[in-house]
Design an enzyme around this catalytic site. Structure first.
Site, PDB file in Angstrom:
ATOM      1  CB  SER A 275      -0.865   0.037   1.173  1.00 42.30           C
ATOM      2  OG  SER A 275      -1.618   1.321   1.277  1.00 42.30           O
TER       3      SER A 275
ATOM      4  CG  ASP B   4      -9.799  -3.851  -2.193  1.00 41.79           C
ATOM      5  OD1 ASP B   4      -9.421  -2.659  -2.303  1.00 41.79           O
ATOM      6  OD2 ASP B   4     -10.910  -3.896  -2.846  1.00 41.79           O
TER       7      ASP B   4
ATOM      8  N   GLY C 151     -13.957   8.103   5.109  1.00 43.33           N
ATOM      9  CA  GLY C 151     -14.762   7.298   4.132  1.00 43.33           C
ATOM     10  C   GLY C 151     -16.564   7.416   4.731  1.00 43.33           C
TER      11      GLY C 151
ATOM     12  CE  LYS D 159     -13.984   2.595  11.351  1.00 43.48           C
ATOM     13  NZ  LYS D 159     -13.270   3.131  10.194  1.00 43.48           N
TER      14      LYS D 159
HETATM   15  P1  IMP Z   1      -9.617   0.844  -0.620  1.00 38.89           P
HETATM   16  O1  IMP Z   1      -8.384   1.665  -0.090  1.00 38.89           O
HETATM   17  O2  IMP Z   1      -9.437   0.439  -1.967  1.00 38.89           O
HETATM   18  O3  IMP Z   1      -9.503  -0.228   0.368  1.00 38.89           O
HETATM   19  O4  IMP Z   1     -10.760   1.786  -0.331  1.00 38.89           O
HETATM   20  C1  IMP Z   1     -11.669   1.532   0.694  1.00 38.89           C
HETATM   21  C2  IMP Z   1     -12.682   2.578   0.538  1.00 38.89           C
HETATM   22  O5  IMP Z   1     -13.560   1.923   1.258  1.00 38.89           O
HETATM   23  C3  IMP Z   1     -12.288   3.649   1.319  1.00 38.89           C
HETATM   24  O6  IMP Z   1     -11.891   4.890   0.501  1.00 38.89           O
HETATM   25  C4  IMP Z   1     -13.659   4.035   2.126  1.00 38.89           C
HETATM   26  O7  IMP Z   1     -14.413   4.915   1.139  1.00 38.89           O
HETATM   27  C5  IMP Z   1     -14.311   2.574   2.260  1.00 38.89           C
HETATM   28  N1  IMP Z   1     -14.059   2.317   3.610  1.00 38.89           N
HETATM   29  C6  IMP Z   1     -13.254   0.962   3.774  1.00 38.89           C
HETATM   30  N2  IMP Z   1     -13.316   0.999   5.111  1.00 38.89           N
HETATM   31  C7  IMP Z   1     -13.893   2.002   5.665  1.00 38.89           C
HETATM   32  C8  IMP Z   1     -14.257   2.164   7.196  1.00 38.89           C
HETATM   33  O8  IMP Z   1     -13.939   1.699   8.145  1.00 38.89           O
HETATM   34  N3  IMP Z   1     -14.869   3.352   7.496  1.00 38.89           N
HETATM   35  C9  IMP Z   1     -15.449   4.165   6.217  1.00 38.89           C
HETATM   36  N4  IMP Z   1     -15.227   3.684   5.079  1.00 38.89           N
HETATM   37  C10 IMP Z   1     -14.546   2.807   4.704  1.00 38.89           C
END
Ligand code: IMP
Length: 200
Positions: free
Chosen positions: A15, A76, A158, A180
């Site tokens: 990442s 992810d 998010g 959380k």
């Molecule tokens: P990733 O970086 O591709 O895993 O994107 C995950 C996306 O999912 C984030 O940008 C958030 O929009 C959403 N997401 C994942 N986990 C959370 C959380 O714990 N709280 C709020 N949004 C989340």
């Protein structure tokens, strides 16, 4: 610790998100690994082209494991709303547009979820471990709840301000990180990964 999984006792975190790298590093450092990030190797992030969280996590971990010739760990995650056919799902980040504005993403959810629709939703986090010996494992955590509008709270990130976990009254956006963390999908996935490491 099984040598073939981690031949150089190293795990590369697939990442470029500093927050994610810090969180994962904290978790696995007690196991005595040398930890690096994909950025340390100048390794790009591949496009997330799969249709499942596990698929995308594996795709990212495979890419980094091959580039770095080390065990790689990727995650992810996203929000699944069954009444919206599972959206935003693996596209959770993309719903926020190029500016990564989650007010836009939450407004989109609110517009599509008409008052007669079921507000149940869940967060998913899939962690993928890919080792140089070809071992591929995934560890998935979920957190079930419902959506609430308008968004509330300034903690988290998010979709946190519209998500209320089952058994709770406040949104994740109203909960400090430490609170959380007790319940989150990410914690559940990490717990499973930790159990695996302890069994190695
Ligand atoms: P990733 O970086 O591709 O895993 O994107 C995950 C996306 O999912 C984030 O940008 C958030 O929009 C959403 N997401 C994942 N986990 C959370 C959380 O714990 N709280 C709020 N949004 C989340």
């Amino acid at each position: 610790m099984k040598k073939s999984f981690f031949p150089n006792n190293k795990i590369v975190i697939a990442s470029h998100n500093a927050g994610k790298v810090r969180e994962i590093r904290d978790l696995i450092i007690p196991f005595g690994f040398e930890i690096a990030s994909a950025a340390d190797y100048g390794c790009e992030e591949p496009d997330e082209t799969e249709t499942t969280f596990e698929g995308n996590a594996l795709l990212k971990a495979r890419f980094v494991a091959e580039h770095c010739q080390c065990a790689a760990l990727a995650d992810d995650s996203g929000l699944v709303v069954p009444a919206l056919g599972g959206e935003p799902g693996v596209y959770s980040a993309r719903w926020a547009g190029e500016n990564r504005d989650f007010n836009v993403a939450m407004a989109k959810v609110s517009e599509r979820l008409t008052p007669d629709m079921d507000t149940r939703a869940y967060f998913v986090c899939a962690l993928a471990l890919v080792c140089p010996d070809g071992t591929e494992l995934t560890f998935t955590g979920m957190c079930h709840g419902r959506l609430q509008f308008p968004p509330k709270g300034t903690f988290g990130f998010g979709y946190d301000p519209i998500f209320v976990m089952d058994g709770q009254m406040r949104t994740f956006g109203e909960m400090p990180y430490e609170e959380k963390k007790l319940y989150s999908h990410r914690t559940e996935a990490f717990k499973k990964f930790k159990t695996f490491l302890e069994s190695c």
